[in-house]
Write an enzyme that holds these catalytic residues in place. Structure first.
Site, short mmCIF file in Angstrom:
data_model
loop_
_atom_site.label_atom_id
_atom_site.label_comp_id
_atom_site.label_asym_id
_atom_site.label_seq_id
_atom_site.Cartn_x
_atom_site.Cartn_y
_atom_site.Cartn_z
CD GLU A 174 -3.06 -0.96 0.16
OE1 GLU A 174 -3.68 0.11 0.14
OE2 GLU A 174 -3.30 -1.90 -0.64
CG HIS A 250 -3.72 2.73 4.26
ND1 HIS A 250 -4.43 3.51 3.37
CD2 HIS A 250 -3.43 1.58 3.61
CE1 HIS A 250 -4.57 2.84 2.23
NE2 HIS A 250 -3.98 1.68 2.35
CB CYS A 368 -4.78 10.21 2.03
SG CYS A 368 -5.31 9.01 3.26
#
Length: 444
Positions: A174, A250, A368
């Site tokens: 990720e 995350h 993000c």
């Protein structure tokens, strides 16, 4: 040679929409089928980028993906003209069409993992695009991501680009959303901190039960090898599986770090005290841990406010700034604790709030939206200068958004074949503004 941390934010694409594609991301699921505003989303992102550039920070831009992704739809059996492909997909597989229209590449924390030259054996900045295998709509990003990164960081004397890891769940990667680098000065050999959700090849270890663990231990090890990092300057830790099951998909939803500061929730990691001990030993010196207790902020508050999905930034004057979404100020408990942290002078000096509602509604906060790249002076000069934010670029991109973006997009709009035409025209113009060359499939 002196080095600086640059932030490369993702530019929100013209198809920004709320299709609820991300299982395990509470905000994404909650806002499914809501009407989005791509123009507003892009401008909110640009405003944040410009604000950081105006602070004297290095701020870059990463271009969005080509969406709708007609090429992937063709691979899935839809045939004919672009308009026919969109029409068939809308009728036969609307969820697949929605996935192929996602603007999720705006969250460049998932674009790649980056290791600065001070950490790597060959003295180059290394990039590995994330394969994002856990979500179909993101798994189709990495090839274009790689081309965009190579067009942005093109000089082979300074930059090393790897292919994404094998696109299987065993090596689910990720990117930088599960990666932080600690150091005392950016030009020093730092400690790279990798966080994973599960072991792919060993079922003895704990794993979440409700939501998927998207990133594997094996992926972390592979990137360490690719980037030629030394084991005494690497820490690999497991995220607490219980918080993954509460929507912490995350690590950057529950922790953020920069230089010698780690700001995290007390439930962030499995065996948290052991993680602290290893980090403290390897970073050395004055390593600061700012831990938020559950009694002050619950996991639910952390997820809904995105307190930890923040940017921890060193200002030119040496102060540490915490960049937060407006949702933190709107939560009384969170905002009160932020004031407590600032007043305690534990390592965070100031706070700045940004309105990022369009991104937040899809589950993406300030952290993000950015990919951190530490660059020394020569490397910064070698970056594609057309991708670095300044007054001229800010004005050009706002004009570009006004010319090409819709004010609203709904699920029904994704079936409009004109969206393909509009999006490609926008991206064609963007590649000229950012001097990227032919990075998109429709240009090749």
């Amino acid at each position: 040679m002196k080095a600086r941390e640059a932030n490369f934010d993702g530019l929100v694409g013209p198809t920004h929409n709320y299709s609820g594609l991300s299982f395990g991301n509470v905000a994404s699921e909650k806002n499914q089928a809501n009407q989005s505003n791509p123009k507003q989303a892009a401008k909110q992102g640009l405003a944040k980028m410009k604000a950081l550039a105006d602070m004297g920070l290095v701020q870059g831009i990463l271009a969005p993906q080509e969406r709708p992704d007609v090429h992937t739809l063709r691979r899935l059996g839809f045939m004919g003209s672009d308009a026919n492909v969109i029409e068939q997909a809308a009728k036969q597989a609307p969820k697949v069409l929605a996935a192929c229209c996602s603007a999720s590449s705006m969250w460049t924390a998932n674009a790649a993992t980056v290791s600065p030259s001070a950490d790597t054996a060959d003295g180059k900045v290394h990039f590995t695009p994330a394969n994002l295998t856990n979500k179909f709509h993101r798994s189709i990003e990495h090839e274009t991501t790689g081309r965009i990164l190579q067009a942005t960081f093109a000089d082979k004397n300074h930059f090393a680009h790897h292919s994404a890891l094998p696109a299987v769940e065993h090596f689910g990667d990720e990117g930088a959303a599960n990666h932080t680098r600690f150091c005392h000065q950016y030009d020093e050999h730092g400690v790279e901190f990798f966080v994973y959700g599960r072991h792919a090849f060993d079922s003895r270890y704990p794993a979440p039960k409700k939501y998927p663990a998207r990133h594997t231990f094996e992926a972390c090890e592979a990137v360490v090898r690719l980037h030629q990092l030394t084991s005494d300057k690497v820490v690999i830790a497991q995220q607490n599986p219980d918080v993954i099951d509460q929507g912490v998909f995350h690590n950057d939803v529950i922790a953020v770090g920069n230089k010698n500061v780690l700001f995290c929730h007390e439930q962030a990691f499995l065996n948290q005290q052991a993680v602290y001990k290893e980090l403290t030993a390897k970073v050395g010196g004055n390593f600061k841990i700012i831990e938020v207790p559950t009694s002050a902020i619950t996991i639910e508050d952390a997820v809904t406010s995105y307190l930890f999905n923040s940017q921890l930034i060193e200002m030119p004057n040496g102060e540490t700034l915490l960049i937060l979404p407006e949702e933190c100020r709107n939560n009384e408990r969170v905002w009160a604790h932020v004031q407590t942290i600032i007043n305690a002078k534990q390592g965070i000096d100031k706070v700045q709030i940004f309105d990022l509602k369009q991104s937040m509604a899809n589950g993406g906060g300030p952290a993000c939206l950015r990919l951190r790249v530490v660059l020394n002076e020569q490397e910064l000069q070698a970056v594609n200068q057309s991708t670095l934010m300044n007054d001229t670029l800010f004005n050009r991109l706002n004009t570009w958004v006004d010319s090409h973006y819709r004010d609203t997009v709904t699920d029904a709009d994704l079936a409009d074949p004109q969206l393909v035409v509009e999006s490609r025209a926008a991206l064609d113009a963007l590649t000229q503004i950012l001097d990227l060359g032919s990075v998109y499939a429709f240009q090749r």
